[in-house]
Design a protein around this motif. Structure first.
Motif, PDB file in Angstrom:
ATOM      1  N   ILE A  82      32.050  26.454  38.587  1.00 19.29           N
ATOM      2  CA  ILE A  82      33.300  26.945  39.193  1.00 19.29           C
ATOM      3  C   ILE A  82      34.350  25.849  39.139  1.00 19.29           C
ATOM      4  O   ILE A  82      34.063  24.693  39.452  1.00 19.29           O
ATOM      5  CB  ILE A  82      33.048  27.367  40.661  1.00 19.29           C
ATOM      6  N   LYS A  83      35.589  26.224  38.723  1.00 25.57           N
ATOM      7  CA  LYS A  83      36.645  25.198  38.753  1.00 25.57           C
ATOM      8  C   LYS A  83      37.697  25.493  39.827  1.00 25.57           C
ATOM      9  O   LYS A  83      38.411  24.597  40.270  1.00 25.57           O
ATOM     10  CB  LYS A  83      37.271  25.023  37.377  1.00 25.57           C
ATOM     11  N   ARG A  84      37.787  26.758  40.265  1.00 27.87           N
ATOM     12  CA  ARG A  84      38.812  27.074  41.286  1.00 27.87           C
ATOM     13  C   ARG A  84      38.350  28.226  42.143  1.00 27.87           C
ATOM     14  O   ARG A  84      37.729  29.171  41.632  1.00 27.87           O
ATOM     15  CB  ARG A  84      40.128  27.421  40.582  1.00 27.87           C
ATOM     16  N   ILE A  85      38.617  28.138  43.460  1.00 32.86           N
ATOM     17  CA  ILE A  85      38.280  29.201  44.425  1.00 32.86           C
ATOM     18  C   ILE A  85      39.549  29.547  45.189  1.00 32.86           C
ATOM     19  O   ILE A  85      40.228  28.664  45.703  1.00 32.86           O
ATOM     20  CB  ILE A  85      37.217  28.721  45.440  1.00 32.86           C
ATOM     21  N   VAL A  86      39.862  30.843  45.257  1.00 28.72           N
ATOM     22  CA  VAL A  86      40.931  31.303  46.161  1.00 28.72           C
ATOM     23  C   VAL A  86      40.284  32.306  47.119  1.00 28.72           C
ATOM     24  O   VAL A  86      39.705  33.303  46.667  1.00 28.72           O
ATOM     25  CB  VAL A  86      42.083  31.979  45.398  1.00 28.72           C
ATOM     26  N   VAL A  87      40.334  32.014  48.426  1.00 37.16           N
ATOM     27  CA  VAL A  87      39.630  32.883  49.382  1.00 37.16           C
ATOM     28  C   VAL A  87      40.581  33.329  50.481  1.00 37.16           C
ATOM     29  O   VAL A  87      41.400  32.539  50.976  1.00 37.16           O
ATOM     30  CB  VAL A  87      38.409  32.140  49.988  1.00 37.16           C
ATOM     31  N   SER A  88      40.478  34.616  50.849  1.00 33.29           N
ATOM     32  CA  SER A  88      41.181  35.139  52.032  1.00 33.29           C
ATOM     33  C   SER A  88      40.117  35.670  52.976  1.00 33.29           C
ATOM     34  O   SER A  88      39.221  36.403  52.535  1.00 33.29           O
ATOM     35  CB  SER A  88      42.135  36.271  51.639  1.00 33.29           C
ATOM     36  N   THR A  89      40.232  35.301  54.263  1.00 35.01           N
ATOM     37  CA  THR A  89      39.189  35.734  55.196  1.00 35.01           C
ATOM     38  C   THR A  89      39.729  36.744  56.197  1.00 35.01           C
ATOM     39  O   THR A  89      40.923  36.781  56.476  1.00 35.01           O
ATOM     40  CB  THR A  89      38.616  34.548  56.004  1.00 35.01           C
ATOM     41  N   ASN A 146      41.538  27.076  47.675  1.00 38.24           N
ATOM     42  CA  ASN A 146      42.720  27.461  48.449  1.00 38.24           C
ATOM     43  C   ASN A 146      42.340  28.585  49.388  1.00 38.24           C
ATOM     44  O   ASN A 146      41.656  29.532  48.974  1.00 38.24           O
ATOM     45  CB  ASN A 146      43.840  27.920  47.500  1.00 38.24           C
ATOM     46  N   ALA A 147      42.739  28.492  50.672  1.00 36.41           N
ATOM     47  CA  ALA A 147      42.255  29.466  51.657  1.00 36.41           C
ATOM     48  C   ALA A 147      43.381  30.025  52.508  1.00 36.41           C
ATOM     49  O   ALA A 147      44.353  29.323  52.814  1.00 36.41           O
ATOM     50  CB  ALA A 147      41.218  28.800  52.552  1.00 36.41           C
ATOM     51  N   THR A 148      43.219  31.310  52.893  1.00 38.25           N
ATOM     52  CA  THR A 148      44.062  31.935  53.914  1.00 38.25           C
ATOM     53  C   THR A 148      43.109  32.589  54.905  1.00 38.25           C
ATOM     54  O   THR A 148      42.241  33.375  54.477  1.00 38.25           O
ATOM     55  CB  THR A 148      44.976  33.017  53.291  1.00 38.25           C
ATOM     56  N   THR A 149      43.208  32.190  56.188  1.00 33.95           N
ATOM     57  CA  THR A 149      42.245  32.734  57.155  1.00 33.95           C
ATOM     58  C   THR A 149      42.986  33.582  58.175  1.00 33.95           C
ATOM     59  O   THR A 149      44.002  33.165  58.738  1.00 33.95           O
ATOM     60  CB  THR A 149      41.491  31.599  57.877  1.00 33.95           C
ATOM     61  N   VAL A 150      42.458  34.766  58.427  1.00 32.01           N
ATOM     62  CA  VAL A 150      43.136  35.767  59.265  1.00 32.01           C
ATOM     63  C   VAL A 150      42.181  36.332  60.309  1.00 32.01           C
ATOM     64  O   VAL A 150      41.002  36.583  60.004  1.00 32.01           O
ATOM     65  CB  VAL A 150      43.677  36.931  58.383  1.00 32.01           C
ATOM     66  N   ARG A 151      42.675  36.506  61.546  1.00 38.35           N
ATOM     67  CA  ARG A 151      41.857  37.100  62.608  1.00 38.35           C
ATOM     68  C   ARG A 151      42.130  38.604  62.647  1.00 38.35           C
ATOM     69  O   ARG A 151      43.292  39.023  62.652  1.00 38.35           O
ATOM     70  CB  ARG A 151      42.218  36.488  63.971  1.00 38.35           C
TER      71      ARG A 151
END
Ligand code: 2RA
Length: 335
Positions: free
Chosen positions: A146-153, A228-233
């Motif tokens: 893996i070279k890049r991860i984009v995650v939204s939670t 890169n991350a975006t975390t949401v409740r």
């Protein structure tokens, strides 16, 4: 052999789950101590049909303890951990206090248990959203790099704690009874809402929760991966969901990815959209696996992959991972 165990913070959401899982997994317990604040001293807790009274977590409380599960916030862990280590306990800490310390192992047993070898008495449990992301990414990284991860939670309120669980309950009841909806735990009403703000913001525009996912993934899996991350409740009680997009160095076929995940420990693939089969937090609650679905190519790049990943944030995201670390310490004779 059996072990003298302590749970520090046994009344919280994670502490209660650790006790439950130790019993479920028949952990080899010689004795159990439940250690809390002075205010909670003498509270009666039923552990495996035995009544145990909580004691104060302080100097001397860790004498004779082999493994201490710390289920308290970072500030308390920073004070108590050195005491517990000086009294001979090995600590598995759920807080963020120690995770980025270079010489403190940060462990997901399915991912980097070899890093347990040089522990100095304190092992850090990663953030729940990091754990469930890395379990499926580890076998993919090993095979396709893996070279890049984009995650939204999409994170459940139990990640905040019992007070947030109560708040969502209270707001739902107020709505049903057409009463005014108040919010205390979160900056806004969480019921019927989505709040893009977990933990606190830092100067780069991200939140600490988002930076935890970045920094912990780089420490546990590979420091060269761009994360890169975006975390949401969201108004869910239990179970975090994550939309994960990755790019790999090597080409892959979806069928091979599915086969790889199905053969990897701790993972359940639920992926048949035609049958409406995909992971959801309501059905992941109280189970141990990390569920992966919606596995599909990202056709906008050469080797792009999208996945939807769900897990019980109190179990694999916290308490189960901590108990599995203890089991691994025993297995590798590292106690
Ligand atoms: C949360 N991951 O969900 C954080 C801490 N448990 O609030």
């Amino acid at each position: 052999s059996t072990y003298n165990i302590a749970i520090v913070g046994p009344m919280g959401a994670v502490g209660q789950e650790v006790a439950k899982i130790l019993i479920e997994r028949n952990f080899p317990i010689q004795s159990i101590k439940l250690l809390g604040t002075s205010a909670n001293k003498g509270r009666k807790i039923n552990f495996n049909d035995k009544i145990i009274y909580t004691k104060e977590a302080r100097e001397g409380a860790f004498e004779g303890v082999d493994i201490a599960f710390f289920c308290v916030e970072a500030e308390i862990s920073k004070i108590l951990a050195p005491i517990a280590i000086s009294e001979g306990a090995v600590i598995i800490d759920n807080s963020s206090a120690w995770r980025t310390e270079p010489d403190i192992p940060l462990i997901v047993p399915e991912v980097n248990s070899e890093s347990l070898k040089n522990h100095k008495g304190l092992i850090a449990n990663p953030n729940c959203s990091t754990i469930q992301m890395l379990v499926p990414l580890k076998p993919i990284h090993d095979k396709y790099k893996i070279k890049r991860i984009v995650v939204s939670t999409y994170q459940a309120v139990s990640g905040t704690g019992k007070n947030a669980i109560d708040e969502l309950n209270t707001q739902a009841k107020a709505y049903v009874n057409e009463k005014e909806i108040a919010n205390f735990v979160y900056p806004y009403q969480i019921l019927f809402n989505a709040i893009p703000h977990i933990d606190s913001f830092i100067e780069n525009g991200y939140t600490k929760e988002e930076m935890k996912m970045v920094n912990e993934a780089n420490k546990i899996l590979d420091k060269n991966i761009k994360v890169n991350a975006t975390t949401v409740r969201i108004p869910v009680f239990r179970g975090h969901s994550e939309s994960i997009n990755i790019e790999t160095e090597l080409a892959f076929e979806i069928e091979d990815i599915k086969k790889l995940l199905k053969s990897s420990k701790g993972i359940a693939v639920i992926d048949d959209p035609k049958e409406y089969l995909y992971p959801m937090p309501l059905y992941a609650t109280d189970t141990d696996d990390v569920y992966v679905g919606r596995i599909r190519k990202d056709f906008t790049v050469d080797n792009g992959l999208n996945m939807w990943v769900v897990a019980d944030n109190l179990r694999k995201g916290a308490a189960l991972n901590a108990v599995q670390i203890a089991e691994t310490l025993i297995e590798l004779k590292l106690l």
